[in-house]
Design a protein around this motif. Structure first.
Motif, PDB file in Angstrom:
ATOM      1  N   GLU A  19     -58.646  28.818 -75.043  1.00  0.00           N
ATOM      2  CA  GLU A  19     -58.065  29.261 -76.314  1.00  0.00           C
ATOM      3  C   GLU A  19     -58.629  30.598 -76.780  1.00  0.00           C
ATOM      4  OE1 GLU A  19     -55.430  28.042 -77.969  1.00  0.00           O
ATOM      5  OE2 GLU A  19     -55.256  26.690 -76.258  1.00  0.00           O
ATOM      6  N   LYS A  22     -56.780  33.291 -74.862  1.00  0.00           N
ATOM      7  CA  LYS A  22     -55.401  33.382 -75.342  1.00  0.00           C
ATOM      8  C   LYS A  22     -55.337  34.143 -76.665  1.00  0.00           C
ATOM      9  CE  LYS A  22     -53.464  29.171 -73.391  1.00  0.00           C
ATOM     10  NZ  LYS A  22     -52.912  27.846 -73.718  1.00  0.00           N
ATOM     11  N   SER A  23     -56.242  33.815 -77.589  1.00  0.00           N
ATOM     12  CA  SER A  23     -56.201  34.478 -78.895  1.00  0.00           C
ATOM     13  C   SER A  23     -56.547  35.962 -78.768  1.00  0.00           C
ATOM     14  CB  SER A  23     -57.131  33.786 -79.891  1.00  0.00           C
ATOM     15  OG  SER A  23     -58.466  33.865 -79.482  1.00  0.00           O
ATOM     16  N   PHE A  25     -55.951  37.921 -76.118  1.00  0.00           N
ATOM     17  CA  PHE A  25     -54.790  38.605 -75.553  1.00  0.00           C
ATOM     18  C   PHE A  25     -53.649  38.690 -76.561  1.00  0.00           C
ATOM     19  CE2 PHE A  25     -56.711  37.407 -71.351  1.00  0.00           C
ATOM     20  CZ  PHE A  25     -56.998  38.711 -70.979  1.00  0.00           C
ATOM     21  N   ASN A  26     -53.457  37.639 -77.350  1.00  0.00           N
ATOM     22  CA  ASN A  26     -52.434  37.682 -78.399  1.00  0.00           C
ATOM     23  C   ASN A  26     -52.753  38.757 -79.432  1.00  0.00           C
ATOM     24  OD1 ASN A  26     -50.996  35.617 -77.210  1.00  0.00           O
ATOM     25  ND2 ASN A  26     -51.838  34.025 -78.531  1.00  0.00           N
ATOM     26  N   PHE A  27     -54.042  38.863 -79.805  1.00  0.00           N
ATOM     27  CA  PHE A  27     -54.480  39.890 -80.751  1.00  0.00           C
ATOM     28  C   PHE A  27     -54.205  41.285 -80.187  1.00  0.00           C
ATOM     29  CE2 PHE A  27     -57.967  42.829 -81.831  1.00  0.00           C
ATOM     30  CZ  PHE A  27     -57.751  42.968 -83.197  1.00  0.00           C
ATOM     31  N   THR A  28     -54.598  41.517 -78.935  1.00  0.00           N
ATOM     32  CA  THR A  28     -54.393  42.823 -78.307  1.00  0.00           C
ATOM     33  C   THR A  28     -52.915  43.170 -78.243  1.00  0.00           C
ATOM     34  OG1 THR A  28     -56.382  42.489 -76.983  1.00  0.00           O
ATOM     35  CG2 THR A  28     -54.874  44.209 -76.256  1.00  0.00           C
ATOM     36  N   GLU A  29     -52.099  42.214 -77.835  1.00  0.00           N
ATOM     37  CA  GLU A  29     -50.659  42.442 -77.754  1.00  0.00           C
ATOM     38  C   GLU A  29     -50.066  42.753 -79.127  1.00  0.00           C
ATOM     39  OE1 GLU A  29     -46.997  40.374 -75.449  1.00  0.00           O
ATOM     40  OE2 GLU A  29     -48.252  39.021 -76.642  1.00  0.00           O
ATOM     41  N   GLU A  30     -50.516  42.027 -80.142  1.00  0.00           N
ATOM     42  CA  GLU A  30     -50.011  42.264 -81.506  1.00  0.00           C
ATOM     43  C   GLU A  30     -50.416  43.641 -82.013  1.00  0.00           C
ATOM     44  OE1 GLU A  30     -48.003  41.147 -85.099  1.00  0.00           O
ATOM     45  OE2 GLU A  30     -47.867  40.554 -83.012  1.00  0.00           O
ATOM     46  N   ASN A  33     -48.192  46.199 -80.238  1.00  0.00           N
ATOM     47  CA  ASN A  33     -46.822  46.161 -80.775  1.00  0.00           C
ATOM     48  C   ASN A  33     -46.736  46.761 -82.172  1.00  0.00           C
ATOM     49  OD1 ASN A  33     -45.792  44.952 -78.463  1.00  0.00           O
ATOM     50  ND2 ASN A  33     -46.020  42.886 -79.266  1.00  0.00           N
ATOM     51  N   ILE A  88     -54.998  36.497 -86.138  1.00  0.00           N
ATOM     52  CA  ILE A  88     -54.782  35.836 -84.850  1.00  0.00           C
ATOM     53  C   ILE A  88     -56.093  35.295 -84.281  1.00  0.00           C
ATOM     54  CG2 ILE A  88     -54.136  36.273 -82.430  1.00  0.00           C
ATOM     55  CD1 ILE A  88     -52.020  38.227 -83.526  1.00  0.00           C
ATOM     56  N   ASN A  92     -60.954  30.647 -84.088  1.00  0.00           N
ATOM     57  CA  ASN A  92     -61.084  30.409 -82.649  1.00  0.00           C
ATOM     58  C   ASN A  92     -62.552  30.397 -82.263  1.00  0.00           C
ATOM     59  OD1 ASN A  92     -58.232  30.405 -81.649  1.00  0.00           O
ATOM     60  ND2 ASN A  92     -58.248  32.319 -82.769  1.00  0.00           N
TER      61      ASN A  92
END
Length: 104
Positions: A19, A22-23, A25-30, A33, A88, A92
């Motif tokens: 987890e 995942k968080s 990578f989600n943070f980096t992607e957000e 974007n 995000i 965690n």
């Protein structure tokens, strides 16, 4: 002419169920974007280093280093994006990360 955020490539071998990863990578992607959506041709080229320390019981601590010549309008946009994306990582596992982004 479009501008793009470039993220220095990394390779991490971890279980898909991790987890924390995942968080992150989600943070980096957000962040990428949001920066691509918020920044435009009036914003200067920059190199951005984001250091994040995240905790299971409180909001993450985010430190940023930008090149010194960056104008205040662009700085403000970047800080708003980081604030929007930081949720995000809340709640965690504990960890740290350093992310380098280039905008040109």
């Amino acid at each position: 002419m479009s501008k793009k955020i470039a993220f220095e490539g990394i390779e991490i071998l971890i279980p898909e169920s991790d987890e924390s990863a995942k968080s992150l990578f989600n943070f980096t992607e957000e962040v990428i974007n949001l920066l691509e959506n918020e920044l435009d041709n009036t914003d200067q080229n920059f190199h951005l280093n984001i250091s994040v320390e995240y905790f299971s019981e409180r909001k993450p601590k985010i430190s940023i280093v930008l090149n010194n010549s960056l104008n205040q309008k662009t700085r403000r946009k970047i800080c708003e994006v980081l604030g929007d994306a930081s949720g995000i990582l809340s709640g965690n596992s504990r960890g740290t990360a350093s992310i380098n982004l280039f905008y040109s």
